[in-house]
Design a protein around this motif. Sequence first.
Motif, PDB file in Angstrom:
ATOM      1  N   ILE A  44       4.685   8.114 -12.090  1.00  0.00           N
ATOM      2  CA  ILE A  44       5.425   7.016 -12.697  1.00  0.00           C
ATOM      3  C   ILE A  44       6.643   7.526 -13.460  1.00  0.00           C
ATOM      4  O   ILE A  44       7.679   6.882 -13.492  1.00  0.00           O
ATOM      5  CB  ILE A  44       4.488   6.193 -13.606  1.00  0.00           C
ATOM      6  CG1 ILE A  44       3.421   5.541 -12.742  1.00  0.00           C
ATOM      7  CG2 ILE A  44       5.247   5.148 -14.396  1.00  0.00           C
ATOM      8  CD1 ILE A  44       2.355   4.809 -13.513  1.00  0.00           C
ATOM      9  N   ARG A  45       6.559   8.712 -14.028  1.00  0.00           N
ATOM     10  CA  ARG A  45       7.679   9.250 -14.810  1.00  0.00           C
ATOM     11  C   ARG A  45       8.881   9.594 -13.940  1.00  0.00           C
ATOM     12  O   ARG A  45      10.020   9.483 -14.375  1.00  0.00           O
ATOM     13  CB  ARG A  45       7.247  10.495 -15.559  1.00  0.00           C
ATOM     14  CG  ARG A  45       6.260  10.204 -16.654  1.00  0.00           C
ATOM     15  CD  ARG A  45       5.893  11.455 -17.378  1.00  0.00           C
ATOM     16  NE  ARG A  45       4.868  11.173 -18.390  1.00  0.00           N
ATOM     17  CZ  ARG A  45       4.194  12.086 -19.022  1.00  0.00           C
ATOM     18  NH1 ARG A  45       4.409  13.363 -18.758  1.00  0.00           N
ATOM     19  NH2 ARG A  45       3.298  11.752 -19.913  1.00  0.00           N
ATOM     20  N   LYS A  46       8.647  10.031 -12.719  1.00  0.00           N
ATOM     21  CA  LYS A  46       9.742  10.438 -11.842  1.00  0.00           C
ATOM     22  C   LYS A  46      10.286   9.293 -10.997  1.00  0.00           C
ATOM     23  O   LYS A  46      11.307   9.448 -10.329  1.00  0.00           O
ATOM     24  CB  LYS A  46       9.292  11.567 -10.929  1.00  0.00           C
ATOM     25  CG  LYS A  46       8.989  12.843 -11.673  1.00  0.00           C
ATOM     26  CD  LYS A  46       8.656  13.947 -10.712  1.00  0.00           C
ATOM     27  CE  LYS A  46       8.349  15.225 -11.474  1.00  0.00           C
ATOM     28  NZ  LYS A  46       8.083  16.331 -10.568  1.00  0.00           N
ATOM     29  N   LEU A  47       9.644   8.161 -11.009  1.00  0.00           N
ATOM     30  CA  LEU A  47      10.045   7.046 -10.156  1.00  0.00           C
ATOM     31  C   LEU A  47      11.444   6.513 -10.475  1.00  0.00           C
ATOM     32  O   LEU A  47      12.225   6.277  -9.545  1.00  0.00           O
ATOM     33  CB  LEU A  47       9.001   5.931 -10.224  1.00  0.00           C
ATOM     34  CG  LEU A  47       9.109   4.858  -9.165  1.00  0.00           C
ATOM     35  CD1 LEU A  47       8.965   5.474  -7.782  1.00  0.00           C
ATOM     36  CD2 LEU A  47       8.042   3.804  -9.363  1.00  0.00           C
ATOM     37  N   PRO A  48      11.839   6.323 -11.743  1.00  0.00           N
ATOM     38  CA  PRO A  48      13.208   5.843 -12.007  1.00  0.00           C
ATOM     39  C   PRO A  48      14.286   6.798 -11.497  1.00  0.00           C
ATOM     40  O   PRO A  48      15.309   6.366 -10.950  1.00  0.00           O
ATOM     41  CB  PRO A  48      13.260   5.717 -13.516  1.00  0.00           C
ATOM     42  CG  PRO A  48      11.852   5.542 -13.940  1.00  0.00           C
ATOM     43  CD  PRO A  48      11.056   6.347 -12.973  1.00  0.00           C
ATOM     44  N   GLY A  49      14.070   8.091 -11.649  1.00  0.00           N
ATOM     45  CA  GLY A  49      15.043   9.057 -11.142  1.00  0.00           C
ATOM     46  C   GLY A  49      15.126   9.037  -9.628  1.00  0.00           C
ATOM     47  O   GLY A  49      16.208   9.173  -9.055  1.00  0.00           O
ATOM     48  N   LEU A  50      13.976   8.862  -8.990  1.00  0.00           N
ATOM     49  CA  LEU A  50      13.945   8.779  -7.538  1.00  0.00           C
ATOM     50  C   LEU A  50      14.695   7.538  -7.047  1.00  0.00           C
ATOM     51  O   LEU A  50      15.484   7.609  -6.105  1.00  0.00           O
ATOM     52  CB  LEU A  50      12.496   8.756  -7.045  1.00  0.00           C
ATOM     53  CG  LEU A  50      12.264   8.678  -5.551  1.00  0.00           C
ATOM     54  CD1 LEU A  50      12.777   9.940  -4.880  1.00  0.00           C
ATOM     55  CD2 LEU A  50      10.800   8.490  -5.259  1.00  0.00           C
ATOM     56  N   ALA A  51      14.481   6.418  -7.690  1.00  0.00           N
ATOM     57  CA  ALA A  51      15.168   5.182  -7.313  1.00  0.00           C
ATOM     58  C   ALA A  51      16.671   5.305  -7.564  1.00  0.00           C
ATOM     59  O   ALA A  51      17.485   4.834  -6.765  1.00  0.00           O
ATOM     60  CB  ALA A  51      14.592   4.006  -8.076  1.00  0.00           C
ATOM     61  N   ARG A  52      17.032   5.950  -8.659  1.00  0.00           N
ATOM     62  CA  ARG A  52      18.450   6.124  -8.990  1.00  0.00           C
ATOM     63  C   ARG A  52      19.142   6.992  -7.944  1.00  0.00           C
ATOM     64  O   ARG A  52      20.245   6.674  -7.483  1.00  0.00           O
ATOM     65  CB  ARG A  52      18.578   6.754 -10.372  1.00  0.00           C
ATOM     66  CG  ARG A  52      19.972   6.756 -10.925  1.00  0.00           C
ATOM     67  CD  ARG A  52      20.035   7.318 -12.342  1.00  0.00           C
ATOM     68  NE  ARG A  52      19.143   6.589 -13.243  1.00  0.00           N
ATOM     69  CZ  ARG A  52      18.086   7.125 -13.874  1.00  0.00           C
ATOM     70  NH1 ARG A  52      17.801   8.394 -13.718  1.00  0.00           N
ATOM     71  NH2 ARG A  52      17.334   6.393 -14.673  1.00  0.00           N
ATOM     72  N   ILE A  73       0.842  -1.200   0.000  1.00  0.00           N
ATOM     73  CA  ILE A  73       0.000   0.000   0.000  1.00  0.00           C
ATOM     74  C   ILE A  73       0.875   1.247   0.000  1.00  0.00           C
ATOM     75  O   ILE A  73       0.605   2.208  -0.732  1.00  0.00           O
ATOM     76  CB  ILE A  73      -0.955  -0.012   1.209  1.00  0.00           C
ATOM     77  CG1 ILE A  73      -1.991  -1.127   1.031  1.00  0.00           C
ATOM     78  CG2 ILE A  73      -1.636   1.338   1.373  1.00  0.00           C
ATOM     79  CD1 ILE A  73      -2.849  -1.360   2.249  1.00  0.00           C
ATOM     80  N   LEU A  74       1.932   1.246   0.778  1.00  0.00           N
ATOM     81  CA  LEU A  74       2.843   2.377   0.815  1.00  0.00           C
ATOM     82  C   LEU A  74       3.500   2.605  -0.546  1.00  0.00           C
ATOM     83  O   LEU A  74       3.627   3.744  -1.005  1.00  0.00           O
ATOM     84  CB  LEU A  74       3.899   2.156   1.895  1.00  0.00           C
ATOM     85  CG  LEU A  74       4.874   3.286   2.128  1.00  0.00           C
ATOM     86  CD1 LEU A  74       4.147   4.513   2.663  1.00  0.00           C
ATOM     87  CD2 LEU A  74       5.941   2.853   3.112  1.00  0.00           C
ATOM     88  N   LEU A  75       3.904   1.544  -1.206  1.00  0.00           N
ATOM     89  CA  LEU A  75       4.511   1.651  -2.532  1.00  0.00           C
ATOM     90  C   LEU A  75       3.523   2.223  -3.549  1.00  0.00           C
ATOM     91  O   LEU A  75       3.883   3.080  -4.354  1.00  0.00           O
ATOM     92  CB  LEU A  75       5.011   0.283  -2.995  1.00  0.00           C
ATOM     93  CG  LEU A  75       5.705   0.247  -4.350  1.00  0.00           C
ATOM     94  CD1 LEU A  75       6.968   1.088  -4.328  1.00  0.00           C
ATOM     95  CD2 LEU A  75       6.028  -1.177  -4.724  1.00  0.00           C
ATOM     96  N   ILE A  76       2.291   1.798  -3.496  1.00  0.00           N
ATOM     97  CA  ILE A  76       1.265   2.315  -4.411  1.00  0.00           C
ATOM     98  C   ILE A  76       1.034   3.803  -4.167  1.00  0.00           C
ATOM     99  O   ILE A  76       0.941   4.591  -5.115  1.00  0.00           O
ATOM    100  CB  ILE A  76      -0.044   1.517  -4.257  1.00  0.00           C
ATOM    101  CG1 ILE A  76       0.150   0.092  -4.803  1.00  0.00           C
ATOM    102  CG2 ILE A  76      -1.189   2.198  -4.976  1.00  0.00           C
ATOM    103  CD1 ILE A  76      -0.987  -0.840  -4.488  1.00  0.00           C
ATOM    104  N   VAL A  77       0.989   4.202  -2.916  1.00  0.00           N
ATOM    105  CA  VAL A  77       0.793   5.621  -2.592  1.00  0.00           C
ATOM    106  C   VAL A  77       1.968   6.453  -3.093  1.00  0.00           C
ATOM    107  O   VAL A  77       1.783   7.536  -3.664  1.00  0.00           O
ATOM    108  CB  VAL A  77       0.584   5.802  -1.073  1.00  0.00           C
ATOM    109  CG1 VAL A  77       0.637   7.269  -0.676  1.00  0.00           C
ATOM    110  CG2 VAL A  77      -0.729   5.183  -0.641  1.00  0.00           C
ATOM    111  N   VAL A  78       3.174   5.943  -2.935  1.00  0.00           N
ATOM    112  CA  VAL A  78       4.355   6.662  -3.408  1.00  0.00           C
ATOM    113  C   VAL A  78       4.321   6.792  -4.920  1.00  0.00           C
ATOM    114  O   VAL A  78       4.615   7.867  -5.469  1.00  0.00           O
ATOM    115  CB  VAL A  78       5.654   5.963  -2.934  1.00  0.00           C
ATOM    116  CG1 VAL A  78       6.868   6.493  -3.666  1.00  0.00           C
ATOM    117  CG2 VAL A  78       5.815   6.130  -1.443  1.00  0.00           C
TER     118      VAL A  78
END
Length: 72
Positions: free
Chosen positions: A20-28, A9-14
């Motif tokens: 979705i577009r900013k998620l790879p940069g955030l993970a990097r 649930i926390l991952l879905i909220v994040v």
Amino acid sequence: MFGLSELAILLIVVIVLVGIRKLPGLARSAGTSLRILKSEARAMKRDGAEAEPRAVYEVKPTPPESGPDRPL
């Protein structure tokens, strides 16, 4: 701590909040930060900085504001 359902649930909220577009940069950037933190921790252990005391500052007492040689 957290169960699997709470983490999902926390991952879905994040994902929804960040997008979705900013998620790879955030993970990097999170991975880079973690890598830097680990390398600095290894360097501290290798140099023995954890066992060494930090800089010690000597505190000198200040003279009182009023006294026999100073007016009130």
